[in-house]
Design a protein around this motif. Structure first.
Motif, PDB file in Angstrom:
ATOM      1  N   HIS A 124      31.774  36.006  35.241  1.00 37.19           N
ATOM      2  CA  HIS A 124      33.008  36.649  35.666  1.00 37.19           C
ATOM      3  C   HIS A 124      34.153  36.387  34.699  1.00 37.19           C
ATOM      4  O   HIS A 124      34.218  35.331  34.058  1.00 37.19           O
ATOM      5  N   THR A 125      35.071  37.330  34.671  1.00 35.25           N
ATOM      6  CA  THR A 125      36.380  37.114  34.074  1.00 35.25           C
ATOM      7  C   THR A 125      37.337  36.749  35.197  1.00 35.25           C
ATOM      8  O   THR A 125      37.431  37.460  36.194  1.00 35.25           O
ATOM      9  N   ILE A 126      38.028  35.632  35.036  1.00 38.32           N
ATOM     10  CA  ILE A 126      38.944  35.127  36.058  1.00 38.32           C
ATOM     11  C   ILE A 126      40.371  35.385  35.607  1.00 38.32           C
ATOM     12  O   ILE A 126      40.728  35.171  34.441  1.00 38.32           O
ATOM     13  N   PHE A 186      54.588  37.102  32.302  1.00 40.40           N
ATOM     14  CA  PHE A 186      54.091  35.870  32.902  1.00 40.40           C
ATOM     15  C   PHE A 186      54.794  34.631  32.369  1.00 40.40           C
ATOM     16  O   PHE A 186      54.902  33.630  33.066  1.00 40.40           O
ATOM     17  N   ALA A 187      55.297  34.666  31.158  1.00 41.54           N
ATOM     18  CA  ALA A 187      55.727  33.456  30.448  1.00 41.54           C
ATOM     19  C   ALA A 187      56.605  32.530  31.291  1.00 41.54           C
ATOM     20  O   ALA A 187      56.443  31.305  31.255  1.00 41.54           O
ATOM     21  N   ALA A 188      57.498  33.097  32.077  1.00 41.39           N
ATOM     22  CA  ALA A 188      58.449  32.256  32.804  1.00 41.39           C
ATOM     23  C   ALA A 188      58.025  31.974  34.249  1.00 41.39           C
ATOM     24  O   ALA A 188      58.765  31.350  34.990  1.00 41.39           O
ATOM     25  N   LEU A 189      56.841  32.426  34.631  1.00 36.93           N
ATOM     26  CA  LEU A 189      56.471  32.333  36.043  1.00 36.93           C
ATOM     27  C   LEU A 189      56.265  30.902  36.510  1.00 36.93           C
ATOM     28  O   LEU A 189      56.703  30.523  37.593  1.00 36.93           O
ATOM     29  N   GLN A 199      46.525  49.286  50.928  1.00 33.23           N
ATOM     30  CA  GLN A 199      46.747  49.651  52.317  1.00 33.23           C
ATOM     31  C   GLN A 199      48.048  49.053  52.847  1.00 33.23           C
ATOM     32  O   GLN A 199      48.642  49.578  53.791  1.00 33.23           O
ATOM     33  N   ALA A 200      48.477  47.962  52.211  1.00 31.87           N
ATOM     34  CA  ALA A 200      49.753  47.344  52.570  1.00 31.87           C
ATOM     35  C   ALA A 200      50.911  47.940  51.780  1.00 31.87           C
ATOM     36  O   ALA A 200      52.059  47.513  51.942  1.00 31.87           O
ATOM     37  N   GLY A 201      50.605  48.927  50.919  1.00 32.72           N
ATOM     38  CA  GLY A 201      51.655  49.631  50.198  1.00 32.72           C
ATOM     39  C   GLY A 201      51.971  49.098  48.821  1.00 32.72           C
ATOM     40  O   GLY A 201      52.976  49.490  48.222  1.00 32.72           O
ATOM     41  N   HIS A 202      51.110  48.222  48.278  1.00 31.92           N
ATOM     42  CA  HIS A 202      51.381  47.625  46.970  1.00 31.92           C
ATOM     43  C   HIS A 202      50.109  47.655  46.114  1.00 31.92           C
ATOM     44  O   HIS A 202      49.072  48.156  46.530  1.00 31.92           O
ATOM     45  N   ASP A 203      50.195  47.108  44.908  1.00 34.18           N
ATOM     46  CA  ASP A 203      49.053  46.978  44.008  1.00 34.18           C
ATOM     47  C   ASP A 203      48.930  45.531  43.564  1.00 34.18           C
ATOM     48  O   ASP A 203      49.904  44.765  43.600  1.00 34.18           O
ATOM     49  N   LEU A 204      47.721  45.188  43.120  1.00 32.76           N
ATOM     50  CA  LEU A 204      47.505  43.911  42.451  1.00 32.76           C
ATOM     51  C   LEU A 204      47.684  44.109  40.951  1.00 32.76           C
ATOM     52  O   LEU A 204      47.140  45.053  40.368  1.00 32.76           O
ATOM     53  N   ILE A 205      48.422  43.225  40.329  1.00 34.72           N
ATOM     54  CA  ILE A 205      48.675  43.293  38.889  1.00 34.72           C
ATOM     55  C   ILE A 205      48.129  42.034  38.229  1.00 34.72           C
ATOM     56  O   ILE A 205      48.406  40.911  38.682  1.00 34.72           O
ATOM     57  N   LEU A 206      47.339  42.206  37.161  1.00 28.42           N
ATOM     58  CA  LEU A 206      46.856  41.057  36.395  1.00 28.42           C
ATOM     59  C   LEU A 206      48.016  40.483  35.589  1.00 28.42           C
ATOM     60  O   LEU A 206      48.561  41.139  34.709  1.00 28.42           O
ATOM     61  N   MET A 207      48.376  39.256  35.896  1.00 28.58           N
ATOM     62  CA  MET A 207      49.494  38.615  35.212  1.00 28.58           C
ATOM     63  C   MET A 207      49.036  37.772  34.028  1.00 28.58           C
ATOM     64  O   MET A 207      49.745  37.654  33.035  1.00 28.58           O
ATOM     65  N   GLN A 208      47.838  37.144  34.158  1.00 20.97           N
ATOM     66  CA  GLN A 208      47.385  36.235  33.116  1.00 20.97           C
ATOM     67  C   GLN A 208      45.882  36.034  33.205  1.00 20.97           C
ATOM     68  O   GLN A 208      45.386  35.574  34.233  1.00 20.97           O
ATOM     69  N   PRO A 209      45.105  36.379  32.150  1.00 30.38           N
ATOM     70  CA  PRO A 209      43.691  36.000  32.148  1.00 30.38           C
ATOM     71  C   PRO A 209      43.580  34.473  32.107  1.00 30.38           C
ATOM     72  O   PRO A 209      44.363  33.807  31.419  1.00 30.38           O
ATOM     73  N   LEU A 210      42.615  33.932  32.844  1.00 35.72           N
ATOM     74  CA  LEU A 210      42.457  32.478  32.880  1.00 35.72           C
ATOM     75  C   LEU A 210      41.212  32.001  32.141  1.00 35.72           C
ATOM     76  O   LEU A 210      41.285  31.066  31.350  1.00 35.72           O
ATOM     77  N   SER A 211      40.065  32.624  32.402  1.00 32.55           N
ATOM     78  CA  SER A 211      38.843  32.113  31.787  1.00 32.55           C
ATOM     79  C   SER A 211      37.688  33.078  31.984  1.00 32.55           C
ATOM     80  O   SER A 211      37.750  33.999  32.803  1.00 32.55           O
TER      81      SER A 211
END
Length: 284
Positions: A115-117, A131-134, A201-213
């Protein structure tokens, strides 16, 4: 393929034989292997009837059948599943990351998956943001205890008690994300589609902020299990990759890229076998 029934006090043993089963030593009666896993759809979950189900569970069932190995499979919170597999003899846990810290604690069969995490956030919170300042902000990340990805989050600057929540169960973090109580969660690409649908379904999207591994997930068996038994597990796993069995279970659930990568892994291992074996782990 039979499922594994669960109740609060009883796990019904899995007892299946197969014409493809490898031979076990005749003088030794097979003891029941205790396997543990966690709630992690679509690989492992309890179905409507309370049975442990999922694509990866079905693959493990297939291998048990081919090995003629009696076993139980129990679904537990991850930290408890990992602890039991380390403490109990003739046991194992799946699917878990194989890394340097865990290497000497188990004997390994796999990979079951690759998997890509990544670290994901909600679109209404992070669209257009970097992501830098998160990690140094008030945004809260979430992951479950004993996950190898906790260390990745800590390296990014997240700290338990400040901006990192650790839960007991795998799915709890996404529930908290849906409720807006955390803003960042760790997901792999297999679970992304299902979680994205729920988020939409909740009205939003998932956004990839940072690949981990990039991770490989394994069946980890207890150290008391004989090396020859572990090798037979590895052989039947690779055979399932070569004969199309894994593909039939994984297709439509996991990515084509991952399925093909596992098939290529088995093909390369088969090419490395001595010529007289003909690449067939079932030949005697």
């Amino acid at each position: 393929m039979p499922k594994f029934g669960l109740s609060l006090v009883l796990v019904i043993p899995f007892l299946i034989s197969s014409t493809m089963a490898l031979a076990w030593p005749e003088q030794t009666e097979q003891s029941v292997l205790r396997l543990y896993t966690e709630h992690s759809p679509p690989g492992e979950y309890l179905d409507a009837s309370g049975n442990v189900s999922g694509a990866t569970v079905e693959l493990i069932e297939l291998l048990l059948s081919r090995l003629d190995q009696p076993a139980t499979i129990e679904l537990l919170p991850w930290a408890r599943a990992l602890e039991r597999a380390q403490r109990q003899t003739n046991s194992g846990v799946f699917e878990t990351v194989r890394n340097q810290e865990r290497e000497a604690r188990f004997k390994w069969v796999g990979p079951l998956k690759m998997h890509t995490i990544g670290l994901y956030g909600r679109s209404d919170v992070f669209r257009g943001r970097h992501f830098a300042a998160l990690a140094g902000s008030n945004y809260i990340a979430c992951e479950y205890r004993q996950s190898v990805h906790v260390n990745s989050l800590k390296r990014l600057g997240f700290t338990e008690g400040r901006n990192l929540i650790l839960t007991v169960n795998h799915g709890d973090c996404f529930t908290l994300l849906l409720k807006g109580r955390v803003q960042l969660v760790v997901l792999n690409e297999a679970g992304y589609a299902e979680h994205q649908l729920k988020m939409q379904q909740a009205g939003h999207d998932l956004i990839l902020m940072q690949p981990l591994s990039q991770v490989q997930l394994y069946l980890a068996l207890s150290l008391d299990i004989d090396d020859s038994v572990v090798e037979r597990w590895q052989q039947v796993l690779e055979q399932s990759y070569r004969d199309g069995s894994m593909r039939r279970l994984y297709q439509g659930v996991y990515s084509e890229q991952m399925i093909r990568t596992l098939e290529q892994f088995a093909e390369k291992k088969g090419e490395q076998l001595p010529p007289e074996d003909g690449g067939d782990p079932f030949r005697r």
